[in-house]
Motif scaffolding. Structure first.
Motif, PDB file in Angstrom:
ATOM      1  N   LYS A   2       0.987  -0.627   0.474  1.00  0.00           N
ATOM      2  CA  LYS A   2       0.124   0.361   0.173  1.00  0.00           C
ATOM      3  C   LYS A   2       0.715   1.485  -0.174  1.00  0.00           C
ATOM      4  O   LYS A   2       2.130   1.275   0.690  1.00  0.00           O
ATOM      5  CB  LYS A   2      -0.545  -0.116   1.134  1.00  0.00           C
ATOM      6  CG  LYS A   2      -1.613  -1.084   1.175  1.00  0.00           C
ATOM      7  CD  LYS A   2      -2.863  -1.064   2.362  1.00  0.00           C
ATOM      8  CE  LYS A   2      -3.773  -1.390   2.028  1.00  0.00           C
ATOM      9  NZ  LYS A   2      -4.012  -2.694   2.611  1.00  0.00           N
ATOM     10  N   ILE A   4       0.651   3.743   1.963  1.00  0.00           N
ATOM     11  CA  ILE A   4       0.727   4.141   3.398  1.00  0.00           C
ATOM     12  C   ILE A   4       2.146   3.412   3.385  1.00  0.00           C
ATOM     13  O   ILE A   4       3.313   4.068   4.901  1.00  0.00           O
ATOM     14  CB  ILE A   4      -0.657   4.442   3.906  1.00  0.00           C
ATOM     15  CG1 ILE A   4      -0.690   5.242   5.221  1.00  0.00           C
ATOM     16  CG2 ILE A   4      -0.652   3.078   4.076  1.00  0.00           C
ATOM     17  CD1 ILE A   4      -0.264   6.091   5.342  1.00  0.00           C
ATOM     18  N   GLN A   7       5.442   5.256   2.079  1.00  0.00           N
ATOM     19  CA  GLN A   7       5.686   6.439   3.173  1.00  0.00           C
ATOM     20  C   GLN A   7       6.426   6.092   4.253  1.00  0.00           C
ATOM     21  O   GLN A   7       7.065   7.028   4.730  1.00  0.00           O
ATOM     22  CB  GLN A   7       3.804   6.769   2.883  1.00  0.00           C
ATOM     23  CG  GLN A   7       4.263   8.450   3.482  1.00  0.00           C
ATOM     24  CD  GLN A   7       2.761   8.742   3.830  1.00  0.00           C
ATOM     25  OE1 GLN A   7       2.473   8.514   3.890  1.00  0.00           O
ATOM     26  NE2 GLN A   7       3.079  10.184   4.465  1.00  0.00           N
ATOM     27  N   GLU A   8       5.366   5.193   4.956  1.00  0.00           N
ATOM     28  CA  GLU A   8       6.298   5.013   6.221  1.00  0.00           C
ATOM     29  C   GLU A   8       7.798   4.583   6.424  1.00  0.00           C
ATOM     30  O   GLU A   8       8.272   5.038   6.912  1.00  0.00           O
ATOM     31  CB  GLU A   8       5.658   3.979   6.917  1.00  0.00           C
ATOM     32  CG  GLU A   8       3.960   4.901   7.976  1.00  0.00           C
ATOM     33  CD  GLU A   8       2.976   3.668   7.849  1.00  0.00           C
ATOM     34  OE1 GLU A   8       3.152   2.558   7.857  1.00  0.00           O
ATOM     35  OE2 GLU A   8       1.618   4.030   8.477  1.00  0.00           O
ATOM     36  N   TYR A  19      -4.149  11.976  -1.302  1.00  0.00           N
ATOM     37  CA  TYR A  19      -3.950  10.939  -2.104  1.00  0.00           C
ATOM     38  C   TYR A  19      -4.785   9.137  -1.384  1.00  0.00           C
ATOM     39  O   TYR A  19      -4.811   9.644   0.451  1.00  0.00           O
ATOM     40  CB  TYR A  19      -2.919  10.449  -1.935  1.00  0.00           C
ATOM     41  CG  TYR A  19      -2.205   9.798  -1.062  1.00  0.00           C
ATOM     42  CD1 TYR A  19      -1.588  10.818   0.324  1.00  0.00           C
ATOM     43  CD2 TYR A  19      -1.632   8.786  -0.825  1.00  0.00           C
ATOM     44  CE1 TYR A  19      -1.084   9.804   1.359  1.00  0.00           C
ATOM     45  CE2 TYR A  19      -0.835   7.920   0.074  1.00  0.00           C
ATOM     46  CZ  TYR A  19      -0.550   8.983   1.385  1.00  0.00           C
ATOM     47  OH  TYR A  19      -0.050   8.484   2.483  1.00  0.00           O
ATOM     48  N   PRO A  21      -4.641   6.416   0.857  1.00  0.00           N
ATOM     49  CA  PRO A  21      -3.200   5.776   1.168  1.00  0.00           C
ATOM     50  C   PRO A  21      -3.474   3.918   0.877  1.00  0.00           C
ATOM     51  O   PRO A  21      -2.057   3.535   0.966  1.00  0.00           O
ATOM     52  CB  PRO A  21      -3.714   6.308   2.672  1.00  0.00           C
ATOM     53  CG  PRO A  21      -4.554   6.377   3.072  1.00  0.00           C
ATOM     54  CD  PRO A  21      -5.058   6.942   1.627  1.00  0.00           C
ATOM     55  N   GLU A  22      -4.582   3.905   0.623  1.00  0.00           N
ATOM     56  CA  GLU A  22      -4.812   2.331   0.091  1.00  0.00           C
ATOM     57  C   GLU A  22      -4.062   1.198  -1.281  1.00  0.00           C
ATOM     58  O   GLU A  22      -3.734   0.490  -1.577  1.00  0.00           O
ATOM     59  CB  GLU A  22      -6.464   1.780   0.392  1.00  0.00           C
ATOM     60  CG  GLU A  22      -7.129   2.113   2.131  1.00  0.00           C
ATOM     61  CD  GLU A  22      -6.981   0.784   3.048  1.00  0.00           C
ATOM     62  OE1 GLU A  22      -6.131   0.248   2.486  1.00  0.00           O
ATOM     63  OE2 GLU A  22      -5.939   1.242   3.804  1.00  0.00           O
TER      64      GLU A  22
ATOM     65  N   TYR B  15     -12.746   9.020   0.415  1.00  0.00           N
ATOM     66  CA  TYR B  15     -11.307   9.962   0.599  1.00  0.00           C
ATOM     67  C   TYR B  15     -11.632  11.296  -0.112  1.00  0.00           C
ATOM     68  O   TYR B  15     -12.007  12.382   0.090  1.00  0.00           O
ATOM     69  CB  TYR B  15      -9.854   9.392   0.080  1.00  0.00           C
ATOM     70  CG  TYR B  15      -9.727   8.265   0.818  1.00  0.00           C
ATOM     71  CD1 TYR B  15      -8.740   8.287   2.298  1.00  0.00           C
ATOM     72  CD2 TYR B  15      -9.918   7.380   1.201  1.00  0.00           C
ATOM     73  CE1 TYR B  15      -8.341   8.078   3.071  1.00  0.00           C
ATOM     74  CE2 TYR B  15      -9.451   5.945   1.705  1.00  0.00           C
ATOM     75  CZ  TYR B  15      -8.543   6.057   3.332  1.00  0.00           C
ATOM     76  OH  TYR B  15      -8.240   5.652   3.686  1.00  0.00           O
TER      77      TYR B  15
END
Lengths: 120, 310
Positions: A2, A4, A7-8, A19, A21-22, B15
């Protein structure tokens, strides 16, 4: 993987606003040579690069790359971010090096573009 | 696979949509000093399941149909609302993405959340699960409608036009030496081909080849033009410039051979991959060049499956 998670793992910041995240990113590629990305990049992948100019986004756009991460703390100009937003490309920045960024993603299961057939 | 895709689309919508896009704005409110019995008419006539309690424009609580029934059972219809309402209320801001509401419904299991404005914390609406479903469905319907219209406008064009031969022509002018604008022709053509309803893979191949050719015009010449001809069977793209021309075309085609100046390499190109990339992504490529006159590149991408798409 994913978006996210990417990103992490990269301790990255997203510069293009909201955006999903999934969003699933399955493949990663990295180069500072845009022709290599055009040749081997896969649709839907993330591009990691330390090259910072508007052609990175044009390359991502024509090659259907969904996210671009500028590494080594390079901060793209506003026109780069605006073009990315217009074309629905997520832009991230990380302070990590290219090597470490790719390494973290690969170690956690993001596939390389060479996993897939290179035919047209 | 389809199931996963649909879920993703709906997630995406949660979202995209803001709470204020889907919440109910015409809200009934009651003062906390009123007796429980005063709720009967509102609950019954408006067919609603919960009412925010507001004193002097300030949200102080919420009371649900369950609270009302409990009071009815226990004969407490004369009790004041303020003694029976839920005071510890969870609220959401109107400008939050809808997904926050979805998450709060999951977390607390409540039937509704009052919505307040971020600016003055005043009550502006209320949201229930059915508001969320209605909002998402409405958005999906609009998206579907746009998609239908887009498909009609573009991809049926070859079927709708009556002629023995039909082709569409798109022409782009490319400025030499201006790297800021390089890519505009290729991305423009990409968008156009996509709107014509061509498959993403075909569009991608055409866009990458055009982009490499465009970079060449910008890097090596004073300018040129790109013309794409699309007919039901193929995309033909002709890229021309007015010089300086390629002295040895065969050598230029070799992967890794480059005459690009430093400034082109700094921009991430000029590694001698452009022409071989074009060859890789097209079905046919013809390159002719005359030194000092210019270069003429013609590429073809076949659309064998175009008609089967309908």
């Amino acid at each position: 993987m994913k978006l996210i998670e990417i990103q992490e793992l990269l301790e990255a910041e997203v510069l293009t606003g909201k955006y999903d995240p999934e969003k699933e990113i399955q493949i990663g590629c990295s180069s500072d040579l845009m022709s290599e990305i055009l040749a081997f990049g896969k649709p839907g992948s993330i591009l990691l690069t330390s090259l910072k100019n508007i052609q990175v986004i044009n390359t991502a756009n024509v090659a259907d790359i969904k996210a671009v991460c500028f590494v080594m703390g390079k901060i793209p100009d506003e026109n780069i971010i605006n073009l990315a937003k217009k074309n629905d490309i997520v832009v991230l920045i990380t302070k990590l090096t290219t090597f470490e960024s790719c390494g973290r993603l690969y170690k956690n299961g993001l596939k390389s573009c060479s996993y897939f057939n290179l035919d047209k | 696979m389809d199931e996963i895709r649909k879920t993703t689309k709906i997630q995406e919508l949660t979202y995209e949509l803001k709470i204020k896009d889907v919440m109910s704005e015409n809200i009934e409110t009651v003062s906390s000093k009123m007796p429980i019995s005063s709720l009967r008419d509102i609950l019954y006539k408006k067919r609603i399941s919960g009412i925010p309690i507001v004193n002097d424009n300030k949200l102080v609580g919420i009371i649900s149909i369950e609270d009302f029934i409990k009071c009815l059972e226990q004969g407490e219809m004369d009790a004041l609302i303020e003694d029976k309402m839920t005071k510890n209320i969870k609220t959401l801001y109107a400008d939050e993405p809808l997904v926050h509401a979805v998450m709060k419904f999951e977390k607390y299991g409540f039937g509704r959340f009052p919505i307040i404005s971020r600016k003055d914390k005043k009550l502006v609406g209320i949201i229930t699960k059915s508001d969320i479903i209605k909002g998402v469905l409405k958005k999906l319907e609009t998206a579907y409608h746009d998609e239908e219209e887009r498909r009609y406008r573009a991809s049926h064009i070859f079927n709708d036009i009556v002629a023995d031969e039909v082709f569409l022509k798109f022409q782009y002018y490319v400025e030499g030496k201006n790297f800021d604008r390089a890519g505009e022709a290729a991305t423009g053509l990409k968008k156009t081909l996509y709107r014509l309803g061509l498959s993403p893979e075909i569009v991608r191949r055409a866009a990458i080849s055009t982009y490499e050719a465009e970079i060449n015009i910008v890097a090596f010449t004073e300018g040129g033009e790109i013309i794409a001809y699309i007919d039901p069977h193929q995309i033909k793209i002709i890229i021309t410039d007015k010089g300086p021309g390629i002295p040895d075309v065969k050598k230029a085609m070799e992967p890794g051979f480059s005459t690009a100046p430093g400034w082109v390499r700094e921009l991430g190109f000029g590694a001698g991959m452009g022409l071989s990339n074009i060859k890789k992504f097209t079905d046919k490529m013809t390159l002719r060049s005359t030194v000092e006159k210019g270069t003429h590149l013609e590429i073809i991408i076949k659309l064998s499956d175009y008609r089967n798409e309908d």
